[in-house]
Design a protein around this motif. Structure first.
Motif: not given
Length: 443
Positions: A20, A16, A22-23, A42
């Motif tokens: 955040c 992740p 997220s993946y 990301c």
């Protein structure tokens, strides 16, 4: 710099984002100064300048992606890894199943590529070795140095520059008061509970959708301000001054179209209109030359010189008409000449125009033979005789007042006095006469 990503197609196989959670999806960013373990972000967290413990937003970084060829120009690194994983899952020889799992290549392309580069390639081992060595050699060169953006200045609170920037806070990239600043108030009492009816639940969803649309409008306006450089207003005004005065007025008029076009397109839009303005002015000048019978630029220069001389001579005639008002009164003429001498020498005139108070009124002016008398009607002739104003001067004053009235939509007495600059009593009589006859209107 593009680097080979070490994860498969399945997003759940990737770690992740540290910002955040997220993946990660390609491309993503890897910090070149933090680790191990690798510090991955990301693109959204990277653009926000996410910082965590020792990681700082100005660290060098690497862009992790597999969208580049390795063995074949038509195959990306991601497709190479997908092919190997598909062969492992479906088995060697099941090319239709391999193609179905890849989704980007056909059965024949998968078989041909695998046999050529992974089975029948005698240099395959050395090729992988060269790739690994090249990656290690470039590892020290892949880090991109961080360059800070051209942020707006950071003035002190409640300063003049801070007010010019509409309360913009550069450290937070935000405003003290947002557009539609109380949009969140409609959501403060909304609470989704299980026993809500379908209608009530739909109404709450509609309120949330309305709030999202207001947030989008807020972001749209902020994007326009950032893209066009409107936060630092003084810098924007300095850039505007590189245009001539006429183009600056055009720029002010066309500013409302900035919300439709991007910054580069808007500048091109303004430049095209500025070019059109210059072309129209040149065409008008050439038409003036043609109307005067001029066919070459050498004659045009002579014409411009003579036109400038005519304009200067016209100004002198205007001054002469003012002298003619006092020509029959030697004392008034002498005082007027003294006043003009003070003005020419840069001094404040101290000799007032003589008034008629305490002495006999001057007789009406004789208009016989004076130029411009034939252009006056009977009432205007009577005015010029009583005010003792030559017809030529009266016609110029009348034209100036009428033109200014048409521009402003009305005219005040103070504006009339500022325009014609003669005796205030005469100005008042001319102004009242033009109002009475309907030539001009009061503001």
């Amino acid at each position: 710099m593009e680097c080979l990503a070490s994860f498969g197609n399945d997003p759940f196989d990737k770690p992740p984002c540290r910002g955040c959670s997220s993946y990660l999806t390609e491309p993503y960013v890897k910090c070149a100064e933090c680790g191990p373990p690798p510090f991955l972000l990301c693109l959204q967290c990277f653009t926000r300048g996410f910082e965590y413990k020792k990681h700082q937003s100005d660290h060098t970084y690497e862009i992790m992606t597999s969208d580049f060829p390795v063995l074949d120009p038509n195959w990306t690194a991601q497709e190479e890894m997908s092919l190997l994983e598909a062969v492992m899952d479906c088995g060697f020889g099941n090319w239709q199943d391999v193609a179905n799992q890849m989704c980007t290549k056909s059965k024949e392309e998968c078989e041909k590529h695998y046999m050529k580069h992974f089975i029948n390639n005698p240099l395959f081992a050395s090729t992988l070795l060269n790739l690994k060595q090249a990656e290690e050699a470039q590892h020290n060169e892949t880090a991109i140095p961080f360059h800070s953006a051209d942020d707006p200045p950071r003035p002190t609170f409640d300063s003049l520059l801070s007010r010019d920037m509409a309360g913009y806070m550069p450290a937070r990239a935000d405003f003290v008061e947002e557009f539609d600043n109380y949009a969140e108030w409609d959501l403060r009492d909304i609470d989704f509970v299980e026993d809500d009816s379908d209608i009530l639940h739909a109404l709450k969803i509609a309120v949330v959708d309305i709030y999202h649309s207001r947030l989008k409008e807020r972001q749209r306006r902020k994007k326009i301000i950032r893209d066009h450089g409107l936060i630092n207003l003084r810098k924007f005004q300095i850039l505007e001054r590189r245009y001539p005065k006429e183009v600056q007025d055009l720029y002010e008029t066309m500013r409302r179209f900035a919300r439709i076009l991007g910054p580069v397109e808007h500048d091109k839009f303004i430049e095209s209109h500025a070019l059109e303005f210059e072309l129209r002015r040149e065409i008008k000048r050439l038409q003036e030359y043609r109307a005067a019978g001029i066919t070459n630029f050498c004659s045009a220069r002579t014409y411009d010189h003579l036109k400038k001389s005519r304009d200067e001579e016209r100004l002198k005639r205007t001054m002469l008409s003012e002298v003619l008002q006092y020509i029959q009164d030697s004392s008034a003429c002498q005082q007027w000449l003294s006043r003009q001498a003070d003005i020419d020498s840069g001094l404040t005139p101290t000799v007032p125009v003589p008034s008629t108070t305490g002495r006999r009124s001057a007789p009406p002016l004789n208009l016989t033979g004076l130029p411009g008398t034939e252009k006056l009607n009977e009432k205007e002739k009577e005015l010029c005789q009583m005010v003792r104003l030559v017809p030529g001067a009266y016609l110029e004053y009348k034209a100036a007042l009428v033109n200014e009235c048409n521009k402003q939509g009305g005219l005040r007495l103070a504006q009339a006095r500022a325009l014609i600059k003669i005796d205030v009593n005469k100005t008042r009589k001319i102004y009242d006469f033009l109002i009475r006859e309907g030539y001009i209107t009061k503001a």
